[in-house]
Design a protein around this motif. Structure first.
Motif, PDB file in Angstrom:
ATOM      1  N   ILE A   1       0.801  -1.208   0.107  1.00  0.00           N
ATOM      2  CA  ILE A   1      -0.056   0.135  -0.003  1.00  0.00           C
ATOM      3  C   ILE A   1       0.880   1.248   0.041  1.00  0.00           C
ATOM      4  O   ILE A   1       0.605   2.186  -0.709  1.00  0.00           O
ATOM      5  N   TRP A   2       2.000   1.159   0.857  1.00  0.00           N
ATOM      6  CA  TRP A   2       2.815   2.466   0.808  1.00  0.00           C
ATOM      7  C   TRP A   2       3.521   2.660  -0.491  1.00  0.00           C
ATOM      8  O   TRP A   2       3.576   3.556  -0.902  1.00  0.00           O
ATOM      9  N   GLU A   3       3.765   1.497  -1.253  1.00  0.00           N
ATOM     10  CA  GLU A   3       4.420   1.789  -2.475  1.00  0.00           C
ATOM     11  C   GLU A   3       3.579   2.260  -3.331  1.00  0.00           C
ATOM     12  O   GLU A   3       3.824   3.058  -4.209  1.00  0.00           O
ATOM     13  N   LEU A   4       2.245   2.021  -3.444  1.00  0.00           N
ATOM     14  CA  LEU A   4       1.312   2.362  -4.156  1.00  0.00           C
ATOM     15  C   LEU A   4       1.050   3.668  -4.062  1.00  0.00           C
ATOM     16  O   LEU A   4       0.858   4.698  -4.918  1.00  0.00           O
ATOM     17  N   GLY A   5       0.755   4.372  -2.566  1.00  0.00           N
ATOM     18  CA  GLY A   5       0.854   5.803  -2.260  1.00  0.00           C
ATOM     19  C   GLY A   5       2.003   6.495  -2.928  1.00  0.00           C
ATOM     20  O   GLY A   5       1.729   7.916  -3.165  1.00  0.00           O
ATOM     21  N   SER A   6       3.268   6.039  -2.933  1.00  0.00           N
ATOM     22  CA  SER A   6       4.318   6.607  -3.580  1.00  0.00           C
ATOM     23  C   SER A   6       4.176   6.806  -5.236  1.00  0.00           C
ATOM     24  O   SER A   6       4.354   7.860  -5.757  1.00  0.00           O
ATOM     25  N   GLU A   7       3.667   5.559  -5.815  1.00  0.00           N
ATOM     26  CA  GLU A   7       3.436   5.524  -7.058  1.00  0.00           C
ATOM     27  C   GLU A   7       2.356   6.758  -7.626  1.00  0.00           C
ATOM     28  O   GLU A   7       2.410   7.254  -8.730  1.00  0.00           O
ATOM     29  N   GLU A   8       1.147   6.766  -6.785  1.00  0.00           N
ATOM     30  CA  GLU A   8       0.088   7.646  -7.001  1.00  0.00           C
ATOM     31  C   GLU A   8       0.508   9.114  -6.633  1.00  0.00           C
ATOM     32  O   GLU A   8      -0.166   9.942  -6.584  1.00  0.00           O
ATOM     33  N   ASN A   9       1.671   9.359  -6.189  1.00  0.00           N
ATOM     34  CA  ASN A   9       2.276  10.735  -5.492  1.00  0.00           C
ATOM     35  C   ASN A   9       1.605  11.315  -4.600  1.00  0.00           C
ATOM     36  O   ASN A   9       1.431  12.556  -4.435  1.00  0.00           O
ATOM     37  N   ILE A  10       0.806  10.351  -3.782  1.00  0.00           N
ATOM     38  CA  ILE A  10       0.293  10.932  -2.400  1.00  0.00           C
ATOM     39  C   ILE A  10       1.522  11.129  -1.478  1.00  0.00           C
ATOM     40  O   ILE A  10       1.480  12.164  -0.734  1.00  0.00           O
ATOM     41  N   ILE A  11       2.404  10.275  -1.458  1.00  0.00           N
ATOM     42  CA  ILE A  11       3.457  10.172  -0.484  1.00  0.00           C
ATOM     43  C   ILE A  11       4.731  10.428  -1.582  1.00  0.00           C
ATOM     44  O   ILE A  11       5.075   9.664  -2.317  1.00  0.00           O
ATOM     45  N   SER A  12       5.435  11.550  -1.394  1.00  0.00           N
ATOM     46  CA  SER A  12       6.712  11.599  -2.295  1.00  0.00           C
ATOM     47  C   SER A  12       7.522  12.780  -1.626  1.00  0.00           C
ATOM     48  O   SER A  12       7.180  13.219  -0.655  1.00  0.00           O
TER      49      SER A  12
ATOM     50  N   ASN B   1       8.679  15.664  -2.416  1.00  0.00           N
ATOM     51  CA  ASN B   1       8.263  16.946  -2.566  1.00  0.00           C
ATOM     52  C   ASN B   1       7.061  17.354  -1.850  1.00  0.00           C
ATOM     53  O   ASN B   1       6.511  18.370  -1.796  1.00  0.00           O
ATOM     54  N   ARG B   2       6.472  16.470  -1.073  1.00  0.00           N
ATOM     55  CA  ARG B   2       5.288  16.815  -0.153  1.00  0.00           C
ATOM     56  C   ARG B   2       5.866  16.706   1.212  1.00  0.00           C
ATOM     57  O   ARG B   2       6.624  15.991   1.706  1.00  0.00           O
ATOM     58  N   GLN B   3       5.374  17.790   1.902  1.00  0.00           N
ATOM     59  CA  GLN B   3       5.855  17.994   3.493  1.00  0.00           C
ATOM     60  C   GLN B   3       4.825  16.907   4.341  1.00  0.00           C
ATOM     61  O   GLN B   3       4.506  17.286   5.399  1.00  0.00           O
ATOM     62  N   TRP B   4       4.963  15.726   3.896  1.00  0.00           N
ATOM     63  CA  TRP B   4       4.162  14.711   4.713  1.00  0.00           C
ATOM     64  C   TRP B   4       4.990  14.159   5.990  1.00  0.00           C
ATOM     65  O   TRP B   4       4.548  13.961   7.058  1.00  0.00           O
ATOM     66  N   HIS B   5       6.103  14.655   6.075  1.00  0.00           N
ATOM     67  CA  HIS B   5       6.979  14.156   7.393  1.00  0.00           C
ATOM     68  C   HIS B   5       6.840  15.311   8.395  1.00  0.00           C
ATOM     69  O   HIS B   5       7.406  15.111   9.511  1.00  0.00           O
ATOM     70  N   ASP B   6       6.176  16.427   8.246  1.00  0.00           N
ATOM     71  CA  ASP B   6       5.784  17.476   9.083  1.00  0.00           C
ATOM     72  C   ASP B   6       4.397  17.419   9.533  1.00  0.00           C
ATOM     73  O   ASP B   6       3.610  17.932   8.895  1.00  0.00           O
ATOM     74  N   LEU B   7       4.008  16.854  10.636  1.00  0.00           N
ATOM     75  CA  LEU B   7       2.501  16.768  10.861  1.00  0.00           C
ATOM     76  C   LEU B   7       2.042  17.999  11.499  1.00  0.00           C
ATOM     77  O   LEU B   7       0.746  17.785  11.526  1.00  0.00           O
ATOM     78  N   SER B   8       2.697  19.063  11.768  1.00  0.00           N
ATOM     79  CA  SER B   8       2.128  20.330  11.912  1.00  0.00           C
ATOM     80  C   SER B   8       1.445  20.840  10.909  1.00  0.00           C
ATOM     81  O   SER B   8       0.660  21.669  10.974  1.00  0.00           O
ATOM     82  N   ASN B   9       1.364  20.180   9.487  1.00  0.00           N
ATOM     83  CA  ASN B   9       0.800  20.626   8.511  1.00  0.00           C
ATOM     84  C   ASN B   9      -0.624  20.077   8.280  1.00  0.00           C
ATOM     85  O   ASN B   9      -1.369  20.552   7.503  1.00  0.00           O
ATOM     86  N   PHE B  10      -0.922  19.152   9.301  1.00  0.00           N
ATOM     87  CA  PHE B  10      -2.120  18.457   9.528  1.00  0.00           C
ATOM     88  C   PHE B  10      -3.116  18.568  10.568  1.00  0.00           C
ATOM     89  O   PHE B  10      -2.387  18.900  11.587  1.00  0.00           O
ATOM     90  N   SER B  11      -4.387  18.398  10.266  1.00  0.00           N
ATOM     91  CA  SER B  11      -5.344  18.483  11.548  1.00  0.00           C
ATOM     92  C   SER B  11      -5.978  17.374  11.627  1.00  0.00           C
ATOM     93  O   SER B  11      -6.311  16.618  10.738  1.00  0.00           O
ATOM     94  N   LEU B  12      -5.828  16.569  12.728  1.00  0.00           N
ATOM     95  CA  LEU B  12      -6.333  15.189  13.188  1.00  0.00           C
ATOM     96  C   LEU B  12      -7.795  15.280  13.173  1.00  0.00           C
ATOM     97  O   LEU B  12      -8.446  14.267  13.284  1.00  0.00           O
ATOM     98  N   ASN B  13      -8.443  16.397  13.190  1.00  0.00           N
ATOM     99  CA  ASN B  13      -9.905  16.671  13.082  1.00  0.00           C
ATOM    100  C   ASN B  13     -10.470  15.883  11.935  1.00  0.00           C
ATOM    101  O   ASN B  13     -11.717  15.616  11.998  1.00  0.00           O
TER     102      ASN B  13
END
Length: 258
Positions: A148-159, A161-173
């Motif tokens: 699933i992770w590899e598919l997320g990378s292929e779909e450019n959801i996780i890449s 150039n995305r700041q996914w490693h900084d969770l301050s960009n997201f709201s858990l709400n």
């Protein structure tokens, strides 16, 4: 509890943080360490869409004296509120003398961030160990997580150039009830890893988490680009999947060493 120590420990065990703070509060009141953190009674629950720890330490200390237990709980809560930031948990007295910790979003976000920081320093997906039964449920789930992770990378959801490693960009709400139920299981499993458990108990923890993962994956969409809050919701769910694989890997490694 300093910010630096919290940040370092989140990904290990929230339970350990809370028991350590209760032990410190007892020391503040008594002038000595009267109770070890490993025997402080503490339960973890998912109540009314909140992640909650509850301690019976005051009841344990007071025995069959309910008035003494409630007074002791109030004293401990006063100390704990001075030690623990309100951003970490809301602390309250629950009748007859329970001490309850409602985790705040900042606490959960910090725990997640600790795992994310760890994931960015290792190769993911990881190589699966061959020493364990390749037909086990946890092995199957680890394979699914990696796919699933590899598919997320292929779909450019996780890449990169995305700041996914900084969770301050997201709201858990934006998370749904099933996300929170799974988050509860992830934290509970990580808490269990802190404790010395025989191989059979570790296997039960791994199987429990694996079954919860399958339920989570069945109900929580990742790749539907028309769903609300996409792509943020997809990124958070992919991170939960990555954490699942990392936790199951730790369980496997501990079992191998036993």
């Amino acid at each position: 509890m300093s910010d630096s120590s919290r940040e370092q420990d989140y990904f290990i065990s929230i339970e350990r943080i809370i028991t350590s703070e209760v032990e410190s509060a007892l020391f503040q009141l008594d002038g000595k360490s009267s109770t070890r953190s490993d025997v402080i009674p503490l339960t973890f629950r998912f109540l009314d869409h909140q992640l909650t720890y509850r301690s019976a330490i005051a009841l344990s200390i007071a025995g069959k004296q309910p008035n003494l237990a409630q007074n002791r709980a109030k004293q401990l809560i006063d100390c704990l509120k001075e030690q623990i930031s309100s951003d970490f948990a809301e602390i309250e007295l629950i009748s007859p003398a329970w001490i309850q910790f409602h985790l705040r979003e900042a606490a959960i976000q910090g725990w997640l961030q600790g795992w994310v920081n760890r994931l960015t320093t290792v190769c993911f997906p990881s190589e699966l160990e061959t020493e364990l039964n390749s037909r086990s449920l946890s092995r199957y789930v680890r394979d699914r997580c990696c796919t699933i992770w590899e598919l997320g990378s292929e779909e450019n959801i996780i890449s990169d150039n995305r700041q996914w490693h900084d969770l301050s960009n997201f709201s858990l709400n934006i998370l749904a009830a099933k996300d929170w139920e799974f988050m509860y299981q992830l934290i509970a499993t990580t808490d269990a890893l802190e404790k010395v458990s025989p191989s059979q108990e570790l296997e039960k923890s791994a199987n429990r988490l694996s079954k919860e993962f399958l339920e989570f994956h069945r109900h929580c969409q990742i790749f539907d680009r028309k769903q609300p809050n996409f792509p943020d919701i997809a990124i958070i769910r992919l991170l939960l999947i990555a954490i699942t694989e990392a936790i199951l890997k730790e369980v496997d490694q501990v079992r191998i060493r036993l």
